[in-house]
Write an enzyme that holds these catalytic residues in place. Structure first.
Site, PDB file in Angstrom:
ATOM      1  N   HIS A  50      -1.814  -1.338 -11.245  1.00 57.46           N
ATOM      2  CA  HIS A  50      -2.687   0.448 -10.873  1.00 57.46           C
ATOM      3  C   HIS A  50      -1.558   1.276 -10.329  1.00 57.46           C
ATOM      4  O   HIS A  50      -1.531   1.070  -8.802  1.00 57.46           O
ATOM      5  CB  HIS A  50      -4.136  -0.483 -10.893  1.00 57.46           C
ATOM      6  CG  HIS A  50      -4.090  -0.690  -9.436  1.00 57.46           C
ATOM      7  ND1 HIS A  50      -4.725  -0.279  -8.268  1.00 57.46           N
ATOM      8  CD2 HIS A  50      -4.291  -2.441  -9.630  1.00 57.46           C
ATOM      9  CE1 HIS A  50      -4.139  -1.560  -8.122  1.00 57.46           C
ATOM     10  NE2 HIS A  50      -4.359  -2.943  -8.412  1.00 57.46           N
ATOM     11  N   ARG A  79      -5.693   2.951  -4.695  1.00 56.22           N
ATOM     12  CA  ARG A  79      -7.110   2.608  -4.570  1.00 56.22           C
ATOM     13  C   ARG A  79      -7.264   2.973  -3.247  1.00 56.22           C
ATOM     14  O   ARG A  79      -6.866   2.789  -2.051  1.00 56.22           O
ATOM     15  CB  ARG A  79      -7.046   1.131  -5.398  1.00 56.22           C
ATOM     16  CG  ARG A  79      -6.608   0.447  -4.470  1.00 56.22           C
ATOM     17  CD  ARG A  79      -6.756  -1.327  -4.453  1.00 56.22           C
ATOM     18  NE  ARG A  79      -6.374  -2.195  -4.173  1.00 56.22           N
ATOM     19  CZ  ARG A  79      -6.466  -2.937  -3.073  1.00 56.22           C
ATOM     20  NH1 ARG A  79      -7.142  -1.878  -2.170  1.00 56.22           N
ATOM     21  NH2 ARG A  79      -5.756  -3.654  -2.550  1.00 56.22           N
ATOM     22  N   ASP A 127      -0.913  -6.323  -8.193  1.00 62.00           N
ATOM     23  CA  ASP A 127       0.241  -6.307  -7.693  1.00 62.00           C
ATOM     24  C   ASP A 127       0.532  -7.584  -7.738  1.00 62.00           C
ATOM     25  O   ASP A 127       1.570  -8.037  -7.339  1.00 62.00           O
ATOM     26  CB  ASP A 127       0.163  -5.589  -6.173  1.00 62.00           C
ATOM     27  CG  ASP A 127      -0.867  -6.206  -5.539  1.00 62.00           C
ATOM     28  OD1 ASP A 127      -2.093  -6.101  -6.019  1.00 62.00           O
ATOM     29  OD2 ASP A 127      -1.135  -6.133  -4.433  1.00 62.00           O
ATOM     30  N   TYR A 145       0.725  -1.126   0.048  1.00 61.97           N
ATOM     31  CA  TYR A 145       0.146   0.376  -0.265  1.00 61.97           C
ATOM     32  C   TYR A 145       0.656   1.010   0.183  1.00 61.97           C
ATOM     33  O   TYR A 145      -0.076   2.701   0.237  1.00 61.97           O
ATOM     34  CB  TYR A 145      -0.981  -0.220   0.963  1.00 61.97           C
ATOM     35  CG  TYR A 145      -1.974  -1.060   1.126  1.00 61.97           C
ATOM     36  CD1 TYR A 145      -1.989  -1.627   0.385  1.00 61.97           C
ATOM     37  CD2 TYR A 145      -2.159  -1.979   2.087  1.00 61.97           C
ATOM     38  CE1 TYR A 145      -2.945  -3.019   0.202  1.00 61.97           C
ATOM     39  CE2 TYR A 145      -3.115  -3.193   2.664  1.00 61.97           C
ATOM     40  CZ  TYR A 145      -3.522  -3.903   1.310  1.00 61.97           C
ATOM     41  OH  TYR A 145      -4.186  -4.545   1.421  1.00 61.97           O
TER      42      TYR A 145
END
Length: 433
Positions: free
Chosen positions: A91, A94, A356, A64
């Site tokens: 990505h 989030r 991931d 994260y």
């Protein structure tokens, strides 16, 4: 430094056995080709880099963590030119998943049930309301991909012209698709709208997808290892917070949930979450290791079928590098990969957007970040190179550069792999598990 042909011959002698198990009843490699790392430094030293709001502990938020380069990018040797680039990117930042959000809200409710708060660090809790979204990119995550597009245009502009734009694919999750689109927008912006890549292929995650890791129902989990580590580092934190909040009765699992609020709220609001200050740097290092164990034993070397899930992408990469058809019987989509429209092999720049967990499987299939011993779920090795914040932060990227080099008067092709700008040693590449 050795060329590809020489290394191929040597590797053929090195591999004495073939994989004896299958990925979802499919065999692994049918053929292999070695790649060579040029000018590779095996030490992954961090460098100073601007961080979100200047918060350095964000580099201890495991998967994260916001993206940061593991080292400063090194250009190829003087006698080498980059002739092809293969980008694999996670990505951007989030919101939590639905299940993670539910768990965090439950832990917040338990903490708020305390009879009183006896330490000033918890003053904010009484009026705190959980207000995070679910699954989607946050604005900061969109910016990460946009800025990556600008960076990659600046670095590899020589490979691009009006007839040779990057070929872009994305796994079919909204946050992955949005990240790909944001990257193309950043790429176009950096070129003053002269070159505008398009997202050409969105691969459904309900079918064979080399950019997603949900293809193998037989794969195990890392619950045992992460649970063991949680029982090591969380009790002391729970005792402290329970003293500060009598009646809360926080459990070990609550500690992990409350700590996760720090990165998710920080990237969502682009200001430091009050949850961050509840924990020490040493405790954040423990949180990082929890993420390391999660991926090592979930999709990495500690999971028997983990690396195998990355084989499909690796075989697609080989096809692009060699200009040969894709040879794969794992999770490639044969319909897409057999068409020059959906899997061209004449491009100089390929950009793929993924998750991931799948990137961890791909790293492991490539033989990257091999550890001398399996990660110990009770004692972290401070010298380990398996560190999630350096492997798969939000907007992580692996770049495979194909080079043409003139060495000793002879011209040949070489390849090097960079993960978050750190050149990777490749001595164990293309091994069988």
């Amino acid at each position: 430094m050795r060329n590809i042909d020489m290394l191929r011959r040597e590797l053929a002698k090195m591999i004495p056995r073939i994989l004896e198990h299958a990925l979802c009843e499919h065999m692994l490699f049918r053929w292999v080709i070695p790649l060579l790392a040029l000018g590779c430094n095996t030490k992954l030293n961090t460098v100073d880099h601007p961080t979100l709001l200047g918060l350095t502990t964000q580099q201890s938020w495991a998967q994260y963590s916001p993206y940061y380069p593991a080292v400063e990018y090194q250009a190829p040797p003087p006698d080498c030119n980059v002739v092809q680039v293969n980008l694999l990117q996670r990505h951007g930042a989030r919101y939590p998943t639905k299940s993670a959000g539910k768990a965090m809200k439950k832990s917040v409710k338990r903490l708020k049930s305390a009879k009183s708060f006896l330490d000033a660090s918890l003053d904010f809790v009484a009026n705190y309301t959980y207000a995070l979204g679910t699954d989607d990119l946050v604005p900061f995550g969109a910016t990460q991909s946009f800025e990556a597009g600008q960076l990659h245009y600046g670095r590899y502009a020589s490979l691009v012209n009006e007839r040779m734009l990057p070929f872009v694919r994305a796994s079919g999750s909204d946050r992955v698709v949005d990240s790909a689109l944001n990257w193309t927008a950043g790429f176009a912006y950096a070129s003053n709208q002269q070159y505008t890549p398009v997202l050409s292929v969105i691969v459904s995650q309900s079918s064979n997808d080399t950019l997603d890791d949900h293809q193998c129902p037989k794969i195990g989990t890392s619950d045992a290892q992460t649970g063991t580590w949680l029982d090591v580092f969380a009790p002391e934190i729970a005792d402290r917070l329970n003293q500060y909040a009598p009646g809360a009765h926080l459990k070990n699992s609550d500690i992990e949930n409350l700590m996760s609020l720090c990165p998710f709220e920080t990237v969502a609001h682009e200001q430091i979450s009050p949850w961050c200050a509840l924990f020490t740097e040493e405790e954040w290092a423990s949180y990082e290791y929890d993420g390391d164990l999660y991926d090592y034993y979930g999709n990495g070397y500690g999971q028997q079928l983990g690396p195998v899930q990355g084989v499909g992408y690796v075989n697609e990469l080989l096809a692009r590098l060699t200009g040969q058809p894709v040879h794969d019987n794992t999770q490639t989509n044969h319909t897409l990969d057999s068409s020059p429209v959906t899997f061209p092999q004449d491009k100089a720049f390929y950009a793929d957007f993924s998750h991931d967990n799948q990137m961890i499987s791909i790293y492991s299939a490539l033989g990257l970040f091999v550890q001398p011993h399996p990660l110990d779920p009770t004692h972290p090795n401070p010298m380990r190179t398996w560190v999630d914040s350096k492997l798969v932060p939000f907007s992580a990227r692996m770049i495979t550069e194909k080079l043409e080099c003139t060495i000793g008067g002879e011209r040949d092709e070489y390849v090097r792999i960079l993960v978050n700008d750190a050149l990777q040693p490749l001595p164990l590449l293309w091994r069988y598990w």
